[in-house]
Motif scaffolding. Structure first.
Motif, PDB file in Angstrom:
ATOM      1  N   MET A   1       0.828  -1.190   0.000  1.00 16.67           N
ATOM      2  CA  MET A   1       0.000   0.000   0.000  1.00 16.67           C
ATOM      3  C   MET A   1       0.864   1.243   0.000  1.00 16.67           C
ATOM      4  N   PRO A   2       0.517   2.288  -0.750  1.00 15.34           N
ATOM      5  CA  PRO A   2       1.330   3.499  -0.799  1.00 15.34           C
ATOM      6  C   PRO A   2       1.395   4.175   0.573  1.00 15.34           C
ATOM      7  N   GLN A   3       2.550   4.760   0.902  1.00 16.34           N
ATOM      8  CA  GLN A   3       2.714   5.446   2.171  1.00 16.34           C
ATOM      9  C   GLN A   3       3.323   6.815   1.925  1.00 16.34           C
ATOM     10  N   ARG A   4       3.052   7.767   2.811  1.00 20.45           N
ATOM     11  CA  ARG A   4       3.743   9.039   2.752  1.00 20.45           C
ATOM     12  C   ARG A   4       5.208   8.811   3.103  1.00 20.45           C
ATOM     13  N   ASP A   5       6.079   9.750   2.706  1.00 19.72           N
ATOM     14  CA  ASP A   5       7.513   9.560   2.824  1.00 19.72           C
ATOM     15  C   ASP A   5       7.948   9.210   4.242  1.00 19.72           C
ATOM     16  N   LYS A   6       7.324   9.792   5.264  1.00 20.45           N
ATOM     17  CA  LYS A   6       7.758   9.586   6.633  1.00 20.45           C
ATOM     18  C   LYS A   6       7.106   8.370   7.285  1.00 20.45           C
ATOM     19  N   GLU A   7       6.232   7.694   6.582  1.00 19.40           N
ATOM     20  CA  GLU A   7       5.563   6.529   7.138  1.00 19.40           C
ATOM     21  C   GLU A   7       6.312   5.262   6.764  1.00 19.40           C
ATOM     22  N   LYS A   8       6.392   4.348   7.710  1.00 21.14           N
ATOM     23  CA  LYS A   8       6.976   3.051   7.461  1.00 21.14           C
ATOM     24  C   LYS A   8       6.044   2.230   6.567  1.00 21.14           C
ATOM     25  N   ILE A   9       6.610   1.477   5.628  1.00 21.18           N
ATOM     26  CA  ILE A   9       5.776   0.597   4.809  1.00 21.18           C
ATOM     27  C   ILE A   9       5.183  -0.490   5.701  1.00 21.18           C
ATOM     28  N   MET A  10       3.866  -0.608   5.665  1.00 26.32           N
ATOM     29  CA  MET A  10       3.171  -1.633   6.433  1.00 26.32           C
ATOM     30  C   MET A  10       2.064  -2.219   5.575  1.00 26.32           C
ATOM     31  N   LEU A  11       2.026  -3.536   5.479  1.00 28.54           N
ATOM     32  CA  LEU A  11       0.974  -4.231   4.743  1.00 28.54           C
ATOM     33  C   LEU A  11      -0.103  -4.633   5.727  1.00 28.54           C
ATOM     34  N   TYR A  76     -16.976  -5.541   8.175  1.00 28.35           N
ATOM     35  CA  TYR A  76     -16.350  -5.087   6.936  1.00 28.35           C
ATOM     36  C   TYR A  76     -14.904  -5.561   6.916  1.00 28.35           C
ATOM     37  N   THR A  77     -14.408  -5.880   5.719  1.00 30.22           N
ATOM     38  CA  THR A  77     -13.037  -6.360   5.540  1.00 30.22           C
ATOM     39  C   THR A  77     -12.361  -5.589   4.414  1.00 30.22           C
ATOM     40  N   VAL A  78     -11.112  -5.233   4.620  1.00 32.19           N
ATOM     41  CA  VAL A  78     -10.306  -4.616   3.566  1.00 32.19           C
ATOM     42  C   VAL A  78      -8.950  -5.312   3.533  1.00 32.19           C
ATOM     43  N   LEU A  79      -8.540  -5.718   2.336  1.00 35.58           N
ATOM     44  CA  LEU A  79      -7.248  -6.343   2.136  1.00 35.58           C
ATOM     45  C   LEU A  79      -6.318  -5.372   1.422  1.00 35.58           C
ATOM     46  N   ASN A  80      -5.135  -5.175   1.982  1.00 36.39           N
ATOM     47  CA  ASN A  80      -4.099  -4.344   1.364  1.00 36.39           C
ATOM     48  C   ASN A  80      -4.645  -2.986   0.920  1.00 36.39           C
ATOM     49  N   PRO A  81      -5.120  -2.161   1.842  1.00 37.30           N
ATOM     50  CA  PRO A  81      -5.719  -0.872   1.475  1.00 37.30           C
ATOM     51  C   PRO A  81      -4.709   0.062   0.811  1.00 37.30           C
ATOM     52  N   PRO A  82      -5.169   0.934  -0.094  1.00 37.80           N
ATOM     53  CA  PRO A  82      -4.269   1.853  -0.783  1.00 37.80           C
ATOM     54  C   PRO A  82      -3.813   3.024   0.081  1.00 37.80           C
ATOM     55  N   SER A  83      -4.453   3.244   1.226  1.00 36.32           N
ATOM     56  CA  SER A  83      -4.041   4.310   2.138  1.00 36.32           C
ATOM     57  C   SER A  83      -4.435   3.917   3.548  1.00 36.32           C
ATOM     58  N   ARG A  84      -3.938   4.649   4.519  1.00 34.77           N
ATOM     59  CA  ARG A  84      -4.250   4.330   5.912  1.00 34.77           C
ATOM     60  C   ARG A  84      -5.645   4.786   6.326  1.00 34.77           C
ATOM     61  N   ASN A  85      -6.268   5.622   5.512  1.00 31.72           N
ATOM     62  CA  ASN A  85      -7.636   6.055   5.802  1.00 31.72           C
ATOM     63  C   ASN A  85      -8.695   5.196   5.121  1.00 31.72           C
ATOM     64  N   PHE A  86      -8.277   4.392   4.164  1.00 33.35           N
ATOM     65  CA  PHE A  86      -9.227   3.702   3.296  1.00 33.35           C
ATOM     66  C   PHE A  86     -10.196   2.818   4.077  1.00 33.35           C
ATOM     67  N   PHE A  87      -9.680   1.983   4.962  1.00 30.12           N
ATOM     68  CA  PHE A  87     -10.526   1.043   5.692  1.00 30.12           C
ATOM     69  C   PHE A  87     -11.556   1.759   6.556  1.00 30.12           C
ATOM     70  N   LYS A  88     -11.105   2.712   7.354  1.00 32.91           N
ATOM     71  CA  LYS A  88     -12.049   3.373   8.259  1.00 32.91           C
ATOM     72  C   LYS A  88     -13.076   4.186   7.482  1.00 32.91           C
ATOM     73  N   ASP A  89     -12.684   4.776   6.347  1.00 34.35           N
ATOM     74  CA  ASP A  89     -13.637   5.542   5.542  1.00 34.35           C
ATOM     75  C   ASP A  89     -14.685   4.639   4.905  1.00 34.35           C
ATOM     76  N   ARG A  90     -14.242   3.548   4.292  1.00 36.62           N
ATOM     77  CA  ARG A  90     -15.177   2.656   3.602  1.00 36.62           C
ATOM     78  C   ARG A  90     -16.059   1.892   4.587  1.00 36.62           C
ATOM     79  N   ALA A  91     -15.476   1.399   5.666  1.00 38.40           N
ATOM     80  CA  ALA A  91     -16.266   0.653   6.640  1.00 38.40           C
ATOM     81  C   ALA A  91     -17.296   1.557   7.322  1.00 38.40           C
TER      82      ALA A  91
END
Length: 235
Positions: A1-11, A76-91
């Motif tokens: 999932m894409p991350q901002r520059d200062k964020e650690k990559i997390m799947l 609700y379930t989300v796999l490999n969201p494209p952003s850190r807000n995606f899951f909470k927004d969609r759910a």
């Protein structure tokens, strides 16, 4: 999932579940609930099982998003969201849509819970990550009590945080091991890293309208905890 520059990559793999008292009337409304969600264009596919209606973004399976509505819970379930807000927004949007249905009335919730499977890939070796965890969580005295040479660590911690009960389990992962724990594929799983299973849940003072707020808060706390683990262990 894409991350901002200062964020650690997390799947991540996210799951929301809201439990409520059993409602027999739901069983007579399953088909209409399926039609209602599809007509609102939230999910194109649905399947009725004995006590639940499952929703999918692809025919018969979850590619990125899925949901369920049952006679005693919804989620609700989300796999490999494209952003850190995606899951909470969609759910949250799905939950609000469910509340607006005029087919059946959801009972008041009895338990809110959100669980995230998190993999933090690292350029370090398995042994280096394992050592960092032992150095961070155990004293020399603890190592003396254990005896022997540590070769692997599986961590379980239960916490109270911001009104939630929290359970964290996890440990270091070998190369090509992390993918066994997730329902999606990613090249990052080829690396060593840290695997965390993080649960936030509560049964206190729940209302139907409060679920999106609780989800927002719990997910933000989860991401912050993942960042602290990564920074604290130097991975």
């Amino acid at each position: 999932m894409p991350q901002r520059d200062k964020e650690k990559i997390m799947l991540a793999e996210h799951i929301l579940e809201v439990r409520h008292e059993a409602l027999g009337a739901f069983l007579d409304a399953r088909g209409r609930i399926g039609d209602y969600i599809r007509q609102k264009r939230f999910f194109p596919h649905w399947k009725i099982d004995t006590q639940v209606v499952n929703f999918f973004d692809e025919s018969g399976k979850v590619k990125t998003q899925g949901a369920f509505v049952g006679y005693r819970s919804a989620g609700y379930t989300v796999l490999n969201p494209p952003s850190r807000n995606f899951f909470k927004d969609r759910a949250s949007a799905f939950w609000r849509l469910l509340l607006k249905n005029d087919i059946y009335k959801l009972p008041q919730p009895t338990r809110f819970g959100t669980r995230t499977l998190l993999f933090i890939p690292s350029s370090l070796s398995f042994d280096d990550i394992n050592k960092a965890m032992y150095d961070g969580f155990f004293t020399d005295k603890a190592r003396t009590i254990f005896g022997g040479k540590e070769t692997d660590l599986q961590l379980t911690i239960e916490l109270k945080e911001s009104g939630y009960d929290v359970r964290v389990t996890g440990g270091p992962m070998h190369k090509d091991e992390a993918g066994k724990h997730f329902q999606f594929e990613c090249d990052e799983f080829r690396k060593c890293g840290l695997f965390l299973n993080i649960d936030y849940y509560t049964t206190a003072d729940l209302t139907l309208d409060a679920i999106p707020r609780l989800l927002q808060q719990a997910v933000d706390l989860m991401w912050a905890k993942g960042e602290r683990f990564a920074a604290g262990l130097g991975i």
